[in-house]
Design a protein around this motif. Structure first.
Motif, mmCIF file in Angstrom:
data_model
loop_
_atom_site.group_PDB
_atom_site.id
_atom_site.type_symbol
_atom_site.label_atom_id
_atom_site.label_comp_id
_atom_site.label_asym_id
_atom_site.label_seq_id
_atom_site.Cartn_x
_atom_site.Cartn_y
_atom_site.Cartn_z
ATOM 1 N N CYS A 1 1.045 -1.189 0.082
ATOM 2 C CA CYS A 1 -0.074 0.100 0.034
ATOM 3 C C CYS A 1 0.789 1.263 0.089
ATOM 4 O O CYS A 1 0.566 2.430 -0.654
ATOM 5 C CB CYS A 1 -0.890 -0.013 1.158
ATOM 6 S SG CYS A 1 -2.178 -1.137 1.216
ATOM 7 N N LEU A 2 1.977 1.198 0.804
ATOM 8 C CA LEU A 2 2.692 2.560 0.749
ATOM 9 C C LEU A 2 3.392 2.643 -0.562
ATOM 10 O O LEU A 2 3.600 3.719 -1.134
ATOM 11 C CB LEU A 2 3.733 1.985 1.761
ATOM 12 C CG LEU A 2 3.469 2.465 3.368
ATOM 13 C CD1 LEU A 2 4.894 2.123 4.139
ATOM 14 C CD2 LEU A 2 3.412 3.933 3.516
ATOM 15 N N ALA A 3 3.997 1.604 -1.170
ATOM 16 C CA ALA A 3 4.597 1.674 -2.398
ATOM 17 C C ALA A 3 3.724 2.084 -3.507
ATOM 18 O O ALA A 3 4.036 3.091 -4.210
ATOM 19 C CB ALA A 3 5.000 0.323 -2.776
ATOM 20 N N GLY A 4 2.333 1.587 -3.454
ATOM 21 C CA GLY A 4 1.307 2.074 -4.625
ATOM 22 C C GLY A 4 1.062 3.699 -4.170
ATOM 23 O O GLY A 4 0.873 4.527 -5.283
ATOM 24 N N THR A 5 0.967 4.085 -2.754
ATOM 25 C CA THR A 5 0.743 5.403 -2.598
ATOM 26 C C THR A 5 1.705 6.409 -2.844
ATOM 27 O O THR A 5 1.222 7.393 -3.720
ATOM 28 C CB THR A 5 0.070 5.521 -0.964
ATOM 29 O OG1 THR A 5 -0.786 4.771 -0.674
ATOM 30 C CG2 THR A 5 -0.129 6.988 -0.920
ATOM 31 N N VAL A 6 2.977 6.010 -2.814
ATOM 32 C CA VAL A 6 3.850 7.035 -3.116
ATOM 33 C C VAL A 6 4.187 6.898 -4.639
ATOM 34 O O VAL A 6 4.395 8.195 -5.339
ATOM 35 C CB VAL A 6 5.223 6.614 -2.452
ATOM 36 C CG1 VAL A 6 6.411 7.452 -3.021
ATOM 37 C CG2 VAL A 6 5.024 6.664 -1.072
ATOM 38 N N LEU A 7 4.353 5.534 -5.327
ATOM 39 C CA LEU A 7 4.475 5.584 -6.824
ATOM 40 C C LEU A 7 3.415 6.346 -7.542
ATOM 41 O O LEU A 7 3.784 6.925 -8.686
ATOM 42 C CB LEU A 7 4.661 4.150 -7.072
ATOM 43 C CG LEU A 7 5.162 3.940 -8.338
ATOM 44 C CD1 LEU A 7 6.355 4.388 -8.747
ATOM 45 C CD2 LEU A 7 5.046 2.364 -8.847
#
Length: 521
Positions: free
Chosen positions: A495-501
């Protein structure tokens, strides 16, 4: 004598739904025949495999639709088009991450679900089941059944299929909400409230379907669309039926005045279920709502715009104002969910293709942040005077100093909160910008101004929690961030990777969302 002609079925187009539904049925058989010891692992592997294969199937179907075009799948009841496939792809991703959080256990082996759902809270039977280490593994097929209903909900193209899909996705969620390991009575109350209010919403929808059938003589969206232009003057069957069906959909979206279940259910349900339900149900319901309004009632836009305008404004107002005064983290996120429903409805009012792509992107951004935030809530626990870790620390004051106790968890929560607030370089900012800019292009400038003001106000309760975590001294040693088997960590990382990316490089996905924004008439 009339003859019945069986509808043509494109089985390949049903593959994503069949994978998830088939895995749900297989999960029921696992409950019946697999021994208790390995059952949890088998159910988890089955669920994750189903979500992964469904995502692969959606990608394959996307390539087919891109080359051959959208199509009807079961007669005209179900369609395969861009918005349906986009929704199914996001649902498969959220289902995968949600199952990781649902399955995780703390370092002491404690899961989020009660050992025996049928045992009365506080009874000897419940205590015995807990000591025996029983696991409520029925949660996995229930989650998959709900997910399969959401898949169909997003591509339903007639009124009866819409209603059936609504019930298929809702009934498992009613059960899941009552399975919390701690605060059992609150969890069962949440389940009962959700069921009763959901029954009223279903009644509204079925009554609206009856009125629309009486008006048009058809249950298909295309038949209803063809009948609307023939209306002369005000037709109360049409308007009444349309509003009642939309009310049933708005209940699942969590929009005012159909929102009263949201805070209580989000608070009482097991937190992993809350995260999955808040993200996935809202996504499926919004796509179904947009399809119904844009495909079945395009010529009724002038009449429905004041209704949607009022609902969107009230939803943003209630979600923002009431959210500011909350002292419970889960209730704060519940009212945040209501406010976001209002922001998404701004895109619905726009009646623009660009708004559809913006809504799809916004739903992905919101879903990732929601599942990730609730996943982190499951790890922040209270500790009693004897040093024993107990239930979740849901009071906002208990999060004071979390940045010192667990910097990684605090930073992760901060990223999700900033995405909710729409801060640049997060996916939430891109989602809001896409929806609001499309609404301005659609002539809803005043509503967008209200949305921007409400979004700025919601930033207050997000930033308040950030300040507590990083700039406030902890009050004793009564709160701890527990370790787990690592499944929640994997889910939060995704979820973090998707939110930032998606906040830094949103271009490719926005382009895909733009390609997917055309509904099949």
């Amino acid at each position: 004598m009339t003859t019945f002609e069986a509808p043509s079925i494109v089985w390949s187009a049903l593959l994503p739904t069949l994978v998830v539904a088939g895995a749900a049925v297989a999960g029921v058989l696992v409950e019946a025949f697999v021994p208790r010891g390995p059952r949890r692992v088998v159910q988890l592997v089955l669920g994750l495999l189903a979500a992964s294969l469904a995502l692969v199937a959606v990608v394959w179907r996307w390539t087919e639709v891109s080359s051959s075009g959208p199509q009807h799948v079961i007669g005209s009841s179900v369609v395969e088009d861009g918005p349906a496939l986009a929704a199914q792809a996001v649902l498969a991703l959220l289902g995968f991450v949600g199952l990781l959080v649902i399955a995780d256990r703390t370092e002491s082996g404690e899961g989020a679900f009660v050992a025996q759902a049928a045992a009365r809270p506080g009874s000897t039977a419940e205590a015995d089941a807990t000591r025996a280490g029983l696991a409520q593994t029925e949660v996995y097929p229930l989650t998959l059944f709900a997910l399969s209903g959401m898949f169909v909900f997003a591509q339903a193209n007639d009124l009866l299929t819409l209603f059936i899909a609504l019930e298929v996705l809702s009934l498992p969620l009613y059960v899941l909400c009552g399975l919390a390991r701690r605060r059992r009575l609150l969890s069962q109350e949440a389940s009962l409230k959700y069921f009763l209010l959901g029954a009223f919403a279903s009644a509204f929808m079925i009554f609206g379907i009856a009125l629309l059938y009486g008006y048009s003589g058809s249950i298909t969206f295309s038949g209803l669309s063809e009948a609307v232009p023939t209306t002369v003057g005000m037709d109360y069957l049409l308007l009444g039926g349309a509003v009642l069906v939309i009310a049933g959909l708005l209940f699942k979206v969590g929009a005012v005045p159909f929102h009263s279940w949201t805070p209580d259910v989000y608070t009482g349900a097991p937190t992993p279920v809350t995260g999955f339900m808040a993200a996935a149900t809202k996504l499926a319901a919004l796509v179904a709502l947009v399809r119904f309004v844009y495909v079945a009632l395009p010529d009724l836009s002038w009449d429905l715009t004041p209704f949607f305008w009022a609902v969107a404004a009230l939803t943003m107002l209630v979600g923002t104002v009431v959210g500011i005064v909350q002292s419970d983290v889960k209730r704060m996120l519940a009212y945040s969910s209501i406010a976001h429903a209002g922001f998404l409805l701004v895109g619905v009012v726009a009646y623009e293709q660009a708004a559809v792509s913006g809504v799809l992107f916004y739903l992905l951004a919101y879903g990732l942040a929601t599942v990730g935030a609730f996943a982190l809530v499951t790890l922040v626990r209270e500790r009693d005077p004897d040093g024993n870790v107990t239930g979740e620390a849901n009071h906002i004051a208990q999060w004071a100093g979390l940045g010192r106790r667990s910097p990684i968890a605090a930073v992760g929560m901060t990223v999700f909160l900033l995405s909710f607030a729409g801060i640049p370089l997060t996916a939430g900012f891109v989602g809001k910008f896409s929806v609001f800019s499309a609404a301005v292009a659609g002539g809803q400038t005043v509503l967008v101004v209200l949305a921007v003001l409400a979004s700025a106000a919601t930033a207050f309760f997000y930033v308040r929690l950030v300040v507590l975590m990083f700039f406030t001294e902890p009050d004793g040693d009564t709160v701890v961030v527990v370790s787990s088997e690592g499944l929640t960590t994997v889910g939060v990382t995704v979820c973090l990777a998707g939110t930032v990316l998606l906040g830094v490089l949103p271009g490719p996905l926005l382009e895909l969302a733009g390609q997917a924004a055309t509904f099949l008439p």
